[in-house]
Design a protein around this motif. Structure first.
Motif, short mmCIF file in Angstrom:
data_model
loop_
_atom_site.label_atom_id
_atom_site.label_comp_id
_atom_site.label_asym_id
_atom_site.label_seq_id
_atom_site.Cartn_x
_atom_site.Cartn_y
_atom_site.Cartn_z
N LYS A 2 16.40 -12.69 10.42
CA LYS A 2 16.95 -11.38 10.76
C LYS A 2 15.78 -10.40 10.84
N LYS A 3 15.38 -10.06 12.06
CA LYS A 3 14.25 -9.16 12.27
C LYS A 3 14.74 -7.72 12.34
N PHE A 4 13.92 -6.83 11.81
CA PHE A 4 14.26 -5.41 11.82
C PHE A 4 13.40 -4.67 12.85
N PRO A 5 13.77 -3.44 13.22
CA PRO A 5 13.04 -2.74 14.27
C PRO A 5 11.55 -2.56 13.95
N ASP A 6 10.75 -2.44 14.99
CA ASP A 6 9.33 -2.16 14.81
C ASP A 6 9.16 -0.86 14.02
N ASN A 7 8.12 -0.80 13.22
CA ASN A 7 7.79 0.38 12.41
C ASN A 7 8.88 0.72 11.39
N PHE A 8 9.67 -0.27 11.03
CA PHE A 8 10.70 -0.07 10.02
C PHE A 8 10.04 0.27 8.68
N MET A 67 1.71 -1.26 -4.84
CA MET A 67 2.60 -1.07 -3.70
C MET A 67 2.03 -1.76 -2.46
N LYS A 68 0.76 -1.55 -2.25
CA LYS A 68 0.10 -2.15 -1.08
C LYS A 68 0.14 -3.67 -1.16
N GLU A 69 -0.03 -4.20 -2.36
CA GLU A 69 -0.05 -5.65 -2.54
C GLU A 69 1.26 -6.31 -2.15
N ILE A 70 2.38 -5.62 -2.35
CA ILE A 70 3.67 -6.23 -2.00
C ILE A 70 4.18 -5.74 -0.64
N GLY A 71 3.32 -5.06 0.11
CA GLY A 71 3.64 -4.77 1.50
C GLY A 71 4.41 -3.49 1.76
N MET A 72 4.53 -2.61 0.79
CA MET A 72 5.24 -1.36 1.02
C MET A 72 4.47 -0.48 2.00
N ASN A 73 5.18 0.09 2.95
CA ASN A 73 4.55 1.03 3.89
C ASN A 73 5.07 2.46 3.70
N SER A 74 5.90 2.67 2.67
CA SER A 74 6.47 4.00 2.42
C SER A 74 6.94 4.06 0.98
N TYR A 75 7.01 5.28 0.46
CA TYR A 75 7.44 5.48 -0.92
C TYR A 75 8.03 6.87 -1.05
N ARG A 76 9.21 6.94 -1.65
CA ARG A 76 9.86 8.23 -1.86
C ARG A 76 9.90 8.54 -3.35
N THR A 77 9.35 9.70 -3.69
CA THR A 77 9.51 10.20 -5.04
C THR A 77 9.74 11.71 -4.93
N SER A 78 9.66 12.42 -6.04
CA SER A 78 9.92 13.85 -6.00
C SER A 78 8.78 14.63 -6.62
N ILE A 79 8.78 15.91 -6.37
CA ILE A 79 7.86 16.85 -7.00
C ILE A 79 8.62 17.53 -8.12
N SER A 80 7.96 17.74 -9.23
CA SER A 80 8.58 18.43 -10.36
C SER A 80 8.45 19.93 -10.18
N GLU A 449 7.01 -11.02 1.08
CA GLU A 449 7.31 -11.89 2.22
C GLU A 449 8.22 -11.19 3.23
N LEU A 450 9.19 -10.43 2.71
CA LEU A 450 10.09 -9.66 3.57
C LEU A 450 9.30 -8.69 4.46
N THR A 451 8.38 -7.97 3.86
CA THR A 451 7.62 -6.97 4.63
C THR A 451 6.65 -7.63 5.60
N GLU A 452 6.08 -8.74 5.23
CA GLU A 452 5.17 -9.45 6.14
C GLU A 452 5.89 -9.94 7.38
N ASN A 453 7.14 -10.36 7.19
CA ASN A 453 7.92 -10.90 8.31
C ASN A 453 8.75 -9.83 9.03
N ASN A 454 8.80 -8.62 8.45
CA ASN A 454 9.70 -7.57 8.95
C ASN A 454 11.12 -8.10 9.10
N GLY A 455 11.50 -8.92 8.12
CA GLY A 455 12.82 -9.52 8.15
C GLY A 455 12.87 -10.70 7.20
#
Length: 456
Positions: A2-8, A67-80, A449-455
């Motif tokens: 199951k492939k996801f859109p480019d730049n997901f 984060m980089k090691e497991i393939g994350m390309n985005s991260y959401r957190t908050s400002i206090s 593995e999910l992020t490497e395959n984009n799916g």
């Protein structure tokens, strides 16, 4: 596959009060959570408060590398808010330095920061004046948002105003899970209205800032499922959708508070105090995207003994236990992946197919240490949970829903309000007895593995 859109966007979500630590140092002023723990530590699981949480304030550079090691390309957190503007007006230079360094570190590692402005952490100086009950909170939040965009708008290009605003409304004013832990439906409506207006003041501040980027809101939008097709149960579902979905998503996307919601509050004598210009503000500043958090479905039935005029949400709908439900026994929540597909279709068909992403999805488990084998948490249950939900999300995207990302809750185990560290959600385990040491769980290897395959 199951492939996801480019730049997901593949990533995770967290918040400042649940991860940063240094709750009373480095210039930060108290929030409601700091003060509530001071007043009633027995309410918090194992009496663990918000002072240290997961110490991201000190460990963010190592965390970003993970984060980089497991393939994350985005991260959401908050400002206090209480860290950046400790008294609501004066900028804390230590906070500016911390956040700028944190955001730059994310960018340097190819991870897009998505920054949220408010995640249940009301500054105490404002809470003493009434918090979201007072109209002053709207302008105060607008000033805070303006300050944030000025200080960080060159680094962050995707913003959200609130995380799950319905939660701090219900949990503080209809339940007893957030401070001030009272039951007052009239105050709840006024708090909801001021929260909504504060959102629009922040969107307005962003538009006027001239900064490049987009701004949205993160909502726990969960379609309600009726017990039966009887008129009474379907009416309960309509009310549940009105409160849990339409109350915020309609004004934020369509520019209007639902007329049925206005009529409902009027009939019950719950109409909030408003000011001239409020309708124009709501109409003029729609969001660019939505973040949708999903964990469990909402199942409803007709109320058994309703009051009229209403005195609580139970006068509109009651929870219903579906006989075929499958449960997360640790968290007490139903597992129902199909709702994610239904959410995708809801956005496509009723909300102009606005761009959206899954801003939270995950499985909390108590006592994860019992699943440690050879030094690693074997959280196959979490992998299965994500696979099932991603399959339904993929189906929605295939059918045309405009989803651009999937974020789990969360990256490292985090402190969670009154539950503290009772339920763990992270790809990395946090060892509270060993200087917050991180250790990768099996789900982190799967996510890589999910992020490497984009799916998958």
């Amino acid at each position: 596959m199951k492939k996801f859109p480019d730049n997901f966007l593949w990533g995770a979500a967290a918040s400042a009060p649940q991860t940063e630590g240094h709750g009373s140092t480095d210039g930060k002023s108290p929030t409601t959570w700091d003060k509530w723990f001071e007043m009633a530590p027995e309410k918090f699981f194992n009496q663990i408060g918000p002072e240290d949480t997961s110490d991201v304030y000190d460990l963010y550079q190592e965390d970003v590398n993970r984060m980089k090691e497991i393939g994350m390309n985005s991260y959401r957190t908050s400002i206090s808010w209480a860290r950046l503007l400790p008294d609501g007006e004066t900028l804390n230079p230590e906070a500016v330095d911390f956040y700028r360094s944190y955001f730059q570190c994310l960018l340097d590692n190819g991870i897009e920061p998505i920054m949220n402005l408010f995640h249940f952490d009301m500054p105490w100086w404002l809470m003493k004046k009434g918090g979201w009950e007072t109209r002053e909170s709207v302008s105060a939040f607008g000033f805070y948002a303006k300050t944030v965009f000025e200080e960080f708008g060159d680094l962050v290009h995707r913003w959200s105003t609130f995380n799950e605003p319905l939660v701090h409304i219900e949990a503080a004013y209809l339940q007893e899970f957030h401070y001030p832990a009272i039951h007052d439906i009239k105050k709840a409506v006024q708090v909801g209205y001021h929260t909504l207006l504060a959102h629009f003041e922040a969107v307005k501040a962003f538009r006027e800032s001239g900064k490049i980027g987009e701004i949205g809101i993160i909502l726990n939008v969960t379609p309600a499922y009726a017990r039966s097709n009887s008129d009474e149960d379907l009416q309960a579902k309509e009310y549940a959708d009105l409160i849990a979905i339409k109350s915020f998503i309609d004004p934020c996307v369509l520019g209007e508070i639902p007329s049925k919601l206005i009529d409902l509050t009027k009939a019950a004598g719950l109409t909030p105090q408003t000011q001239e210009g409020d309708k124009a503000l709501i109409k003029e500043y729609p969001v660019d995207f939505l973040g949708l958090n999903y964990y469990q479905p909402m199942r409803v039935q007709a109320p058994s003994n309703p009051n009229y005029p209403i005195t609580s949400l139970e006068d509109l709908f009651e929870p219903y236990i579906w006989p075929e439900r499958r449960m997360n026994p640790y968290r007490g929540w139903e597992i129902y992946p199909k709702a994610l597909y239904d959410m995708a279709m809801l956005i496509k068909n009723e909300y102009r197919n606005i761009p959206w992403y899954v801003s939270e999805n995950g499985m909390g488990v108590e006592g994860e240490e019992k699943f440690i084998k050879d030094g690693m948490v074997q959280d196959d249950y979490r992998i299965e949970f994500m696979e099932e939900h991603l399959a339904e999300l993929h189906r929605g995207i295939t059918e045309g829903s405009n989803c651009f990302g999937y974020h789990t809750w969360t990256f490292v185990d985090c402190w969670s309000w009154l539950n503290a560290y009772k339920n763990r959600y992270g790809f990395y385990r946090v060892d509270l007895e060993n200087n917050f040491a991180r250790s990768l769980k099996k789900s982190g290897l799967w996510f890589k593995e999910l992020t490497e395959n984009n799916g998958f």
